[in-house]
Write a protein that holds these residues in place. Structure first.
Motif, short mmCIF file in Angstrom:
data_model
loop_
_atom_site.label_atom_id
_atom_site.label_comp_id
_atom_site.label_asym_id
_atom_site.label_seq_id
_atom_site.Cartn_x
_atom_site.Cartn_y
_atom_site.Cartn_z
N LYS A 30 0.85 -1.23 -0.01
CA LYS A 30 -0.15 0.03 0.11
C LYS A 30 0.87 1.24 0.08
O LYS A 30 0.46 2.41 -0.67
CB LYS A 30 -1.02 -0.09 1.29
N ILE A 31 2.07 1.30 0.79
CA ILE A 31 2.73 2.36 0.54
C ILE A 31 3.53 2.47 -0.91
O ILE A 31 3.57 3.75 -1.49
CB ILE A 31 4.06 2.05 1.46
N MET A 32 3.71 1.53 -1.45
CA MET A 32 4.40 1.36 -2.76
C MET A 32 3.09 2.04 -3.99
O MET A 32 3.64 2.69 -5.03
CB MET A 32 5.14 0.07 -3.39
N LEU A 33 2.01 1.86 -3.50
CA LEU A 33 0.97 2.26 -4.40
C LEU A 33 0.34 3.74 -4.09
O LEU A 33 -0.32 4.15 -4.74
CB LEU A 33 -0.29 1.30 -4.12
N ASP B 155 11.84 7.05 2.15
CA ASP B 155 11.40 7.71 0.88
C ASP B 155 11.73 6.17 -0.14
O ASP B 155 12.23 5.34 0.14
CB ASP B 155 12.28 8.67 0.32
N GLY B 156 11.05 6.58 -1.48
CA GLY B 156 11.49 5.41 -2.44
C GLY B 156 10.94 5.84 -3.78
O GLY B 156 10.19 6.73 -3.79
N GLN B 157 11.35 4.92 -4.73
CA GLN B 157 10.80 5.12 -5.99
C GLN B 157 10.28 3.67 -6.72
O GLN B 157 10.82 2.60 -6.37
CB GLN B 157 12.29 5.48 -7.02
N TYR C 279 9.35 6.62 -10.27
CA TYR C 279 8.67 7.66 -9.84
C TYR C 279 8.86 7.71 -8.34
O TYR C 279 8.79 6.59 -7.67
CB TYR C 279 7.19 7.77 -10.26
N ASN C 280 8.78 8.94 -7.84
CA ASN C 280 8.79 9.10 -6.41
C ASN C 280 7.36 8.51 -5.69
O ASN C 280 6.29 8.94 -6.03
CB ASN C 280 9.06 10.73 -5.91
N LEU C 281 7.51 7.99 -4.62
CA LEU C 281 6.24 7.20 -4.01
C LEU C 281 5.57 8.27 -3.26
O LEU C 281 4.36 8.18 -2.75
CB LEU C 281 6.38 5.84 -3.50
N ARG C 282 6.19 9.28 -2.72
CA ARG C 282 5.35 10.35 -1.94
C ARG C 282 4.80 11.51 -3.02
O ARG C 282 3.81 11.92 -2.57
CB ARG C 282 6.57 11.19 -1.03
N THR C 283 5.38 11.88 -3.95
CA THR C 283 5.01 12.89 -4.77
C THR C 283 4.31 12.27 -6.15
O THR C 283 3.82 13.50 -6.83
CB THR C 283 5.94 13.97 -5.16
N GLU C 284 4.58 11.42 -6.70
CA GLU C 284 4.11 10.81 -7.92
C GLU C 284 3.31 9.62 -8.04
O GLU C 284 3.42 8.84 -8.79
CB GLU C 284 5.41 10.92 -8.88
N GLN C 285 2.30 9.64 -6.96
CA GLN C 285 1.65 8.25 -6.92
C GLN C 285 0.75 8.07 -7.82
O GLN C 285 0.50 6.94 -8.42
CB GLN C 285 0.76 8.61 -5.69
N PHE D 160 1.12 8.72 -11.13
CA PHE D 160 2.11 8.08 -12.23
C PHE D 160 2.12 6.68 -11.96
O PHE D 160 2.23 5.57 -12.91
CB PHE D 160 3.39 8.83 -12.61
N ILE D 161 2.65 6.31 -10.78
CA ILE D 161 2.95 4.89 -10.25
C ILE D 161 1.65 3.85 -10.45
O ILE D 161 1.90 3.11 -11.12
CB ILE D 161 3.30 4.78 -8.73
N ARG D 162 0.46 4.61 -10.08
CA ARG D 162 -0.69 3.75 -9.88
C ARG D 162 -1.12 3.61 -11.46
O ARG D 162 -1.96 2.33 -11.54
CB ARG D 162 -1.70 4.35 -9.26
N ARG D 163 -0.92 4.34 -12.32
CA ARG D 163 -1.13 4.07 -13.76
C ARG D 163 -0.51 2.93 -14.27
O ARG D 163 -0.76 2.20 -15.32
CB ARG D 163 -1.03 5.42 -14.44
N GLN D 164 0.66 2.54 -13.78
CA GLN D 164 1.71 1.70 -14.27
C GLN D 164 1.53 0.18 -13.54
O GLN D 164 2.63 -0.63 -13.65
CB GLN D 164 2.71 2.11 -14.61
N ILE D 165 0.84 0.23 -12.41
CA ILE D 165 0.70 -0.80 -11.64
C ILE D 165 -0.39 -1.59 -11.66
O ILE D 165 -1.46 -1.01 -11.71
CB ILE D 165 1.07 -0.55 -10.06
#
Ligand SMILES: Nc1ncnc2c1ncn2[C@@H]1O[C@H](COP(=O)(O)OP(=O)(O)OP(=O)(O)O)[C@@H](O)[C@H]1O
Ligand SMILES: [Mg+2]
Length: 303
Positions: free
Chosen positions: A45-48, A57-59, A63-69, A71-76
């Motif tokens: 859930k953190i990575m999503l 922090d993480g990528q 994409y940054n998991l704090r600020t670019e969620q 974009f991440i969700r679109r590709q997961i």
């Protein structure tokens, strides 16, 4: 690198669920293995981006998991642990809706929904209400909705839950096929070692919110090592010292079985010689297999 995490901490109120997780995962299929309550689902859930870490922090996919969620969700693609269906909706409309929510145009989402439902073996039942689905069908549908928008990375949370042995086998084969045939990276959470072994090339073992072991499954299994199990009468510590000096690893479990992992080209007769030198009697001696089960038990502290 598809996932990079640095020192992730997360608490639900007073419950510290993650205590400094650092990870780096590249390609292929990776298993996130850990007992109940280890923090696997929380980490997903953190990575999503559904939860924000208290610290760290993480990528994900760069994409940054704090600020670019977004974009991440679109590709997961995410197959959650629990049911995620909408009552009164049929499978194909539900799957298409999930596609739209991931940013697909409506028509394309509908077209893909049909395709993925056939792919997971639900083609015949695609117009049925999801409420009428069996547990096995629900698992497949969860997988279909995770695949609908052609994700680059797939998160599967306990994909074999609620399944009978045949259903479990079938879904594992399907996931294995997705992981190898398509250009898609897969992260699978499970507390069942056999599921992870069936599909993944690498494994991250987590326990009580911390990474306990990480590596390629073959390495962790210590393919080059032989395992001997013995029962002895005498001072184990003397034997341990000699064998460890020769590159072995020695462990004793609660039933007083001594496990000796010997490195490649180690002649097992040396175990007897070392015992004799130290006046230790070997009462039982069997060659056994090193298993990931052992490692899992060891790092999560059960035996
Ligand atoms: N919403 C919540 N509120 C409070 N505590 C929670 C919540 N969700 C999880 N926890 C706690 O956080 C810890 C980690 O839970 P998590 O669900 O991430 O573990 P898990 O490894 O996925 O376990 P399982 O194998 O049972 O699915 C556990 O102690 C759990 O009780
Ligand atoms: Mg979970």
């Amino acid at each position: 690198m598809s996932i990079e995490l640095q020192n992730i901490h997360f608490s639900y109120g007073r419950v510290k669920a993650l205590k400094g997780i650092s990870l780096s995962i590249d390609k292929g299929a990776t298993g996130l293995l850990g007992p109940n309550g280890a923090g696997k689902s929380t980490l997903l859930k953190i990575m999503l981006g559904f939860l924000t870490p208290d610290q760290g922090d993480g990528q994900v996919l760069g994409y940054n998991l704090r600020t670019e969620q977004q974009f991440i969700r679109r590709q997961i693609g995410y197959m959650p642990e629990d049911e995620c269906f909408i009552p009164g909706m049929d499978a194909v409309s539900f799957t298409a809706l999930m596609g739209e929510l991931s940013g697909m145009p409506r028509q394309e989402a509908m077209k893909r929904a049909h395709e993925v439902l056939f792919y997971v073996g639900l083609g015949e039942s695609r117009y049925r209400l999801t409420d009428t689905y069996s547990s096995g069908m629900k698992q497949r549908l969860k997988l279909a909705q995770a695949l609908v928008h052609d994700p680059k990375l797939l998160f599967l949370d306990e994909p074999t839950s609620y399944l009978d042995p045949t259903g479990r086998q079938e879904i594992l084969e399907l996931i294995g096929e997705i992981a190898s045939a398509k250009d898609i990276r897969v992260l699978i959470c499970s507390h069942i070692l056999a599921d992870i072994e069936a599909i993944c090339q690498q494994v991250v073992i987590i326990n009580r919110g911390e990474v306990a072991a990480v590596g390629r499954i073959e390495d962790l299994r210590m393919v080059n090592y032989e395992l001997y199990e013995l029962k002895i009468k005498g001072e184990l510590e003397l034997l341990r010292k000699e064998l460890e000096a020769a590159g072995c690893r020695v462990e004793e479990n609660e039933e007083r079985v001594v496990k000796v992992y010997t490195p490649p080209e180690f002649d097992h007769r040396q175990i007897f010689k070392a015992a004799a030198r130290n006046r230790i009697q070997v009462r039982q001696f069997v060659r056994s297999q090193t298993s990931l089960e052992d490692l899992f038990a060891r790092v999560v502290g059960v035996d």
